[in-house]
Write a protein that holds these residues in place. Sequence first.
Motif, PDB file in Angstrom:
ATOM      1  N   LEU A  67       0.970  -1.225  -0.111  1.00 47.47           N
ATOM      2  CA  LEU A  67      -0.512   0.274  -0.072  1.00 47.47           C
ATOM      3  C   LEU A  67       0.901   1.556   0.205  1.00 47.47           C
ATOM      4  O   LEU A  67       0.643   1.878  -0.905  1.00 47.47           O
ATOM      5  N   VAL A  68       1.881   1.373   0.379  1.00 47.62           N
ATOM      6  CA  VAL A  68       2.979   2.369   0.648  1.00 47.62           C
ATOM      7  C   VAL A  68       3.698   2.295  -0.079  1.00 47.62           C
ATOM      8  O   VAL A  68       3.755   3.741  -0.983  1.00 47.62           O
ATOM      9  N   ASP A  69       3.794   1.806  -0.794  1.00 46.47           N
ATOM     10  CA  ASP A  69       4.989   1.747  -2.551  1.00 46.47           C
ATOM     11  C   ASP A  69       3.762   1.744  -3.316  1.00 46.47           C
ATOM     12  O   ASP A  69       4.195   3.161  -4.195  1.00 46.47           O
ATOM     13  N   MET A 115     -15.899  15.772   2.886  1.00 47.53           N
ATOM     14  CA  MET A 115     -15.018  16.451   2.694  1.00 47.53           C
ATOM     15  C   MET A 115     -13.150  16.030   2.889  1.00 47.53           C
ATOM     16  O   MET A 115     -12.758  16.555   2.675  1.00 47.53           O
ATOM     17  N   VAL A 116     -13.778  14.531   3.152  1.00 44.06           N
ATOM     18  CA  VAL A 116     -12.150  13.218   2.623  1.00 44.06           C
ATOM     19  C   VAL A 116     -11.118  13.650   1.480  1.00 44.06           C
ATOM     20  O   VAL A 116     -12.217  12.899   0.478  1.00 44.06           O
ATOM     21  N   ASP A 117     -10.382  13.537   1.836  1.00 44.33           N
ATOM     22  CA  ASP A 117      -9.420  14.339  -0.035  1.00 44.33           C
ATOM     23  C   ASP A 117      -9.078  12.579  -0.562  1.00 44.33           C
ATOM     24  O   ASP A 117      -8.823  12.032  -1.447  1.00 44.33           O
ATOM     25  N   VAL A 118      -8.355  12.830   0.043  1.00 46.08           N
ATOM     26  CA  VAL A 118      -7.521  10.950   0.538  1.00 46.08           C
ATOM     27  C   VAL A 118      -7.999  10.014   1.538  1.00 46.08           C
ATOM     28  O   VAL A 118      -7.911  10.271   2.897  1.00 46.08           O
ATOM     29  N   VAL A 119      -8.479   9.294   1.450  1.00 45.15           N
ATOM     30  CA  VAL A 119      -8.641   7.511   2.102  1.00 45.15           C
ATOM     31  C   VAL A 119      -8.061   6.862   2.096  1.00 45.15           C
ATOM     32  O   VAL A 119      -7.804   6.370   0.777  1.00 45.15           O
ATOM     33  N   VAL A 120      -7.082   6.344   2.733  1.00 42.01           N
ATOM     34  CA  VAL A 120      -6.309   5.351   2.125  1.00 42.01           C
ATOM     35  C   VAL A 120      -6.423   3.877   3.338  1.00 42.01           C
ATOM     36  O   VAL A 120      -6.551   4.029   4.517  1.00 42.01           O
ATOM     37  N   VAL A 121      -7.249   2.319   2.987  1.00 44.21           N
ATOM     38  CA  VAL A 121      -7.207   1.004   3.625  1.00 44.21           C
ATOM     39  C   VAL A 121      -6.704  -0.024   3.682  1.00 44.21           C
ATOM     40  O   VAL A 121      -6.685  -0.465   2.254  1.00 44.21           O
ATOM     41  N   ASN A 122      -6.386  -0.636   4.314  1.00 47.01           N
ATOM     42  CA  ASN A 122      -5.827  -2.470   4.458  1.00 47.01           C
ATOM     43  C   ASN A 122      -7.177  -2.631   5.060  1.00 47.01           C
ATOM     44  O   ASN A 122      -6.425  -2.652   6.470  1.00 47.01           O
ATOM     45  N   PRO A 123      -8.108  -2.920   4.686  1.00 44.11           N
ATOM     46  CA  PRO A 123      -8.484  -4.075   5.622  1.00 44.11           C
ATOM     47  C   PRO A 123      -8.327  -5.051   5.780  1.00 44.11           C
ATOM     48  O   PRO A 123      -7.501  -5.942   5.449  1.00 44.11           O
ATOM     49  N   PRO A 124      -9.829  -5.295   6.415  1.00 44.53           N
ATOM     50  CA  PRO A 124      -9.446  -7.333   7.301  1.00 44.53           C
ATOM     51  C   PRO A 124     -10.018  -7.969   6.469  1.00 44.53           C
ATOM     52  O   PRO A 124     -11.067  -7.993   5.646  1.00 44.53           O
ATOM     53  N   TYR A 125      -9.191  -8.449   4.909  1.00 48.06           N
ATOM     54  CA  TYR A 125      -9.214  -9.002   4.009  1.00 48.06           C
ATOM     55  C   TYR A 125      -9.369 -10.625   4.019  1.00 48.06           C
ATOM     56  O   TYR A 125      -9.523 -10.906   2.807  1.00 48.06           O
ATOM     57  N   TYR A 173      -7.597   4.825  -1.586  1.00 43.61           N
ATOM     58  CA  TYR A 173      -6.333   3.922  -1.959  1.00 43.61           C
ATOM     59  C   TYR A 173      -7.165   2.541  -1.035  1.00 43.61           C
ATOM     60  O   TYR A 173      -6.894   2.993   0.220  1.00 43.61           O
ATOM     61  N   MET A 174      -7.238   1.423  -1.753  1.00 42.45           N
ATOM     62  CA  MET A 174      -7.058  -0.006  -0.953  1.00 42.45           C
ATOM     63  C   MET A 174      -6.895  -1.247  -1.207  1.00 42.45           C
ATOM     64  O   MET A 174      -6.537  -1.364  -2.569  1.00 42.45           O
ATOM     65  N   ALA A 176     -14.533   5.840 -11.001  1.00 44.84           N
ATOM     66  CA  ALA A 176     -13.234   5.079 -12.060  1.00 44.84           C
ATOM     67  C   ALA A 176     -12.173   3.875 -11.090  1.00 44.84           C
ATOM     68  O   ALA A 176     -12.509   4.932  -9.549  1.00 44.84           O
ATOM     69  N   SER A 177     -11.483   3.085 -11.502  1.00 40.04           N
ATOM     70  CA  SER A 177     -10.851   2.255 -10.407  1.00 40.04           C
ATOM     71  C   SER A 177      -9.509   2.222 -11.593  1.00 40.04           C
ATOM     72  O   SER A 177     -10.134   2.424 -12.553  1.00 40.04           O
ATOM     73  N   ARG A 178      -8.232   2.149 -10.147  1.00 41.14           N
ATOM     74  CA  ARG A 178      -7.304   1.730 -10.988  1.00 41.14           C
ATOM     75  C   ARG A 178      -6.734   0.932 -10.703  1.00 41.14           C
ATOM     76  O   ARG A 178      -6.610   0.817  -9.539  1.00 41.14           O
ATOM     77  N   VAL A 179      -6.311   0.119 -11.457  1.00 41.26           N
ATOM     78  CA  VAL A 179      -4.581  -0.869 -10.027  1.00 41.26           C
ATOM     79  C   VAL A 179      -3.107  -0.367 -10.463  1.00 41.26           C
ATOM     80  O   VAL A 179      -2.959  -0.190 -10.828  1.00 41.26           O
ATOM     81  N   LEU A 180      -3.142   0.325  -8.815  1.00 38.96           N
ATOM     82  CA  LEU A 180      -1.919   1.121  -8.653  1.00 38.96           C
ATOM     83  C   LEU A 180      -0.461   0.117  -8.997  1.00 38.96           C
ATOM     84  O   LEU A 180       0.441   0.140  -9.487  1.00 38.96           O
TER      85      LEU A 180
END
Lengths: 287, 133
Positions: A64-66, A152-162, A207-208, A229-233
């Motif tokens: 996620l950080v990369d 109001m939130v411009d960036v959300v990052v999530v490493n969910p319990p998957y 980003y998830m 829209a979506s993209r695989v980063l």
Amino acid sequence: MSAGDGAAVSAVEGKLAELSASCDLRTLPKRGKSASARTLNTAQIQLVAGHPEVYEPCDDSFALVDALLSDKAQLLTLQPSLCMEVGCGSGYVITSLAIMLRQLGSGTQYLATDINQHAVETTQATLEAHGVHADVIATDIVSGLEKRLAGMVDVVVVNPPYVPTPEEEIGMKGIASSWAGGLNGRQVIDRILPAVRELLSEKGCLYMIALEDNDPLGICHLMNEKGFASRVLLKRCTDEESLYVLKFWQDAAAGANASQSGRSPRAESWLSQLPFKSFWHKNAGSS
Amino acid sequence: MRLLTHNFLASNVKGVSTGYPLALEVAKTSIKEVELNVDFLRGILPKIDWRALFAATSAAGFPELLAAEQPPEAELFAEGAAAVEGSAIRRLHHALLEIHVEEGTLVCPDSGRSFPILKGVPNMLLHEDEVRH
């Protein structure tokens, strides 16, 4: 599921198995050239706090950080006022985000939530050790913030319990909350997505991380129906799992196209680079 | 937790319709200076519930920091105000981003349910019977 879908799924699995062999070439190297960039732009592992009941930074956190690092230029251009991590765990990701966007100064503020009380304390310690700040809240996903923070939130990052688990493992306290994802690993993800959609600003991005088992394509399709829209980063294969870092952003055309043709040209642009394109077309055609 | 975050936090208890603003009871604060960013303040101000912010600054021990009724917009964004010690924009910056509530309690105005703030972290976690389904 029809027999046709079954065949398509096997075809996808076959292709993915083929891909796994060459997968390392497709991902950012974990060490080597990127190591110095990571040290300068992210939290330092030796300064990340720990607790027996808190998930330590692992392959998924690094992925996620990369992915965030690979998108740093876009993040800086976005000039986010509010960034947020849902499920901050050790604090490695939100701390890294704050470090890589440091040049935006106090024009960018950070929030982090976790349902695990040990995790919020660990995140606080990790942030402090790096001299950055986020307001940390112990809560379930974004509970308590959904009304006033809507749009109001411009960036959300999530490493969910998957991780796919029996349903009863959901809601367990402590470290289990960092991985127990229920059926197909989707039960918590499917609660996070609508909550995050409400919070995102017009220019906001999510980003998830998702696992192969979570059906990342299905997640993109679902978000597309809601106008994203979506993209695989980034895609990264480890011995145990195939991880994707997905990026979502609002796109008026996404929802409109989805309702007309059942699929989005934006989604197709990245799908065309991935082996399950045929699966997507097959499904889109049969729906 | 800074007062910026307090301004966006509402009670999430089942059966509560507004649950806002959360009353703030403060046992301990700390001050951490950060650089002032006029653009951030200008962008966030329309989203701030001023009455809630005023009440929170008072509860945190700074009753004279802000105007009580509404933000003095002309004064806040006057040319060069950010450089002036004690100016309205400096005080707003201080209120939103520099005062940290380390220990205290948030109280739901509708249900009276209290949420502790410990080591700077508000705990909004609910018991099973308090969660909306």
